[in-house]
Scaffold this active site. Structure first.
Site, PDB file in Angstrom:
ATOM      1  N   CYS A 132      -0.669   4.331   2.246  1.00  0.00           N
ATOM      2  CA  CYS A 132      -0.751   4.243   3.714  1.00  0.00           C
ATOM      3  C   CYS A 132      -0.251   2.868   4.134  1.00  0.00           C
ATOM      4  O   CYS A 132       0.943   2.607   4.000  1.00  0.00           O
ATOM      5  CB  CYS A 132      -2.134   4.598   4.239  1.00  0.00           C
ATOM      6  N   SER A 133      -1.121   1.991   4.614  1.00  0.00           N
ATOM      7  CA  SER A 133      -0.633   0.693   5.086  1.00  0.00           C
ATOM      8  C   SER A 133      -1.738  -0.360   5.033  1.00  0.00           C
ATOM      9  O   SER A 133      -1.821  -1.217   5.902  1.00  0.00           O
ATOM     10  CB  SER A 133      -0.118   0.818   6.517  1.00  0.00           C
ATOM     11  N   CYS A 134      -2.599  -0.299   4.011  1.00  0.00           N
ATOM     12  CA  CYS A 134      -3.726  -1.221   3.890  1.00  0.00           C
ATOM     13  C   CYS A 134      -3.230  -2.669   3.862  1.00  0.00           C
ATOM     14  O   CYS A 134      -2.264  -2.992   3.168  1.00  0.00           O
ATOM     15  CB  CYS A 134      -4.522  -0.902   2.635  1.00  0.00           C
ATOM     16  N   CYS A 148       0.885  -1.170   0.000  1.00  0.00           N
ATOM     17  CA  CYS A 148       0.000   0.000   0.000  1.00  0.00           C
ATOM     18  C   CYS A 148       0.913   1.207   0.000  1.00  0.00           C
ATOM     19  O   CYS A 148       1.524   1.522   1.015  1.00  0.00           O
ATOM     20  CB  CYS A 148      -0.903   0.000   1.236  1.00  0.00           C
TER      21      CYS A 148
END
Lengths: 224, 205
Positions: B113-115, B110
């Site tokens: 962000c940090s999905c 991602c």
């Protein structure tokens, strides 16, 4: 406007450092920051797109120097004040000035399992027919910006902007972050997985067959 | 507001500069206001430290290796299959499972962000959230793979899935050779977290 969070394809960040599977957090305050953010999210004052936008709206200098969960905590404090749940005076004093009218919405320990299990699906019923089908060639929006709100939230990474690709999957109809992050409604649109050839986005692709796939909303795409 | 400000215009700068103290101060204020129950925080932490983690994903992978009908259904439409196993919830509402083959290797990132698929893999590891991984996985996936000790044959293409929406991806790694006699439980031990992100191979811890 490209922001510091939009880092796909950036150079200079150094190696990726693998770590064992049993390492969950790197400091005692990390799990606390995670839990505090999740618990406040269930107050219902914002949605996931608003919270992402709050993190992206940190000053670029802060975004770059803050550790991961520092970003979460900073954005959480900003959102709580913006939504009126806390006052700036309370943050500065480190003390509450009375109980909140929102206390009835507090996430109770007994409700945690149900709330986490319930999730928050982003697909919506829709009668909007997808404009594109699997295999169709599309061009991605040239500007990686929110076209409705200047400086607003979008999920089109800058490295992919303007590229040509083809539709790999049709996901259904999903909430549009560009709208939902700004109180403009969910504005659901068809969502697609779009395949880009590495050689179409990088000057020096590692391999001629490599691809990058992005999930992109209908309004991010045009027929070539 | 969607504009850049100096640090001092943001309310968060009113909190103590040390991150541990920031979190503590915010928790204290929110608890006093009745907005947060510290016991609920303990419950959330216990969930992701001890109950929801990559063994969930490993169970799915091992079953897919053993049961062709399960695998076909999983690749066709993962959500109902995973829901039957109880693997649904926050950050795993829309799952797609992508299969590695001799000619295609999948990797997930991602960049914005940090999905990450929490119900199947738990919370993401530090490296997945790092600037280095987010920046490099899309441009130079093979160099990143090399840092995990993985080298792909030249005939194998790489497909990097950048999780830009609420769809979450799980990589179905290839079953290691010579494991025909193993049952599901034994196979689960060969499925590392990294192999389900596409940064490792099954059987190589």
């Amino acid at each position: 406007m490209t922001r510091v969070h939009d880092m796909g394809g950036r150079f200079g960040d150094g190696p990726v450092v693998p770590e064992p599977e049993d390492v969950k957090f790197h400091a005692d305050w990390h799990p606390r920051a995670l839990a505090l953010t999740l618990a406040c999210g269930s107050l219902g004052l914002w949605n996931i797109d608003v919270s992402r936008h709050a993190r992206e709206s940190l000053a670029p200098k802060d975004y770059a120097r803050f550790a991961y969960y520092e970003k979460w905590i900073a954005a959480l404090a900003d959102l709580l004040v913006e939504k009126g749940a806390l006052s700036a005076d309370e943050l500065a004093a480190g003390q509450a000035q009375g109980e909140s009218a929102l206390a009835a919405r507090r996430l109770e320990a007994s409700a945690v399992a149900d709330v986490l299990a319930k999730g928050g699906p982003a697909d919506r019923p829709s009668n909007i027919a997808p404009r594109f089908g699997v295999g169709d060639v599309v061009r991605l929006r040239a500007m990686p910006e929110n076209v409705a709100v200047a400086g607003g939230h979008t999920r089109l990474p800058s490295y992919a902007a303007g590229a040509m690709g083809h539709i790999l999957r049709v996901h259904g109809t999903h909430v549009l972050p560009d709208s939902n992050a700004h109180g403009l409604g969910e504005a659901p649109e068809p969502l697609y997985a779009v395949a880009l050839k590495a050689g179409d986005i990088w000057a020096h692709p590692e391999h001629p067959q490599d691809e990058v796939i992005l999930d992109l909303w209908d309004s991010y795409l045009a027929s070539p | 507001m969607p504009h850049d400000h100096s640090d001092h215009d943001h309310p968060h700068s009113l909190l103590p500069p040390d991150p541990a103290l920031r979190v503590k101060a915010l928790e204290t204020i929110l608890t006093q206001k009745g907005l947060v129950d510290p016991a609920a925080l303990d419950e959330i932490i216990d969930t992701y430290e001890n109950r929801i983690g990559p063994r969930n994903g490993a169970k799915v992978v091992a079953r897919a290796w053993c049961d062709p009908a399960f695998k076909a259904a999983l690749l066709e439409d993962a959500d109902p299959v995973l829901a039957d196993l109880g693997f649904y919830g926050r950050q795993g509402e829309h799952m797609v499972v992508v299969e590695n083959t001799d000619t295609l290797h999948n990797m997930v990132v991602c960049t914005l962000c940090s999905c990450y698929p929490w119900p199947l893999l738990g919370i993401p590891p530090g490296w997945y959230k790092s600037d280095a991984y987010r920046a490099r996985a899309v441009r130079e996936p093979r160099k990143v793979l090399a840092e995990f000790g993985v080298t792909l044959p030249d005939g194998c293409a790489v497909r990097v899935w950048d999780s830009t929406a609420e769809v979450r991806y799980l990589v179905l790694p290839q079953r290691p050779a010579g494991t025909e006699g193993l049952d599901e439980t034994a196979l689960m031990d060969l499925v590392s977290r990294d192999s389900m992100i596409g940064c490792g191979l099954a059987g190589a811890q």
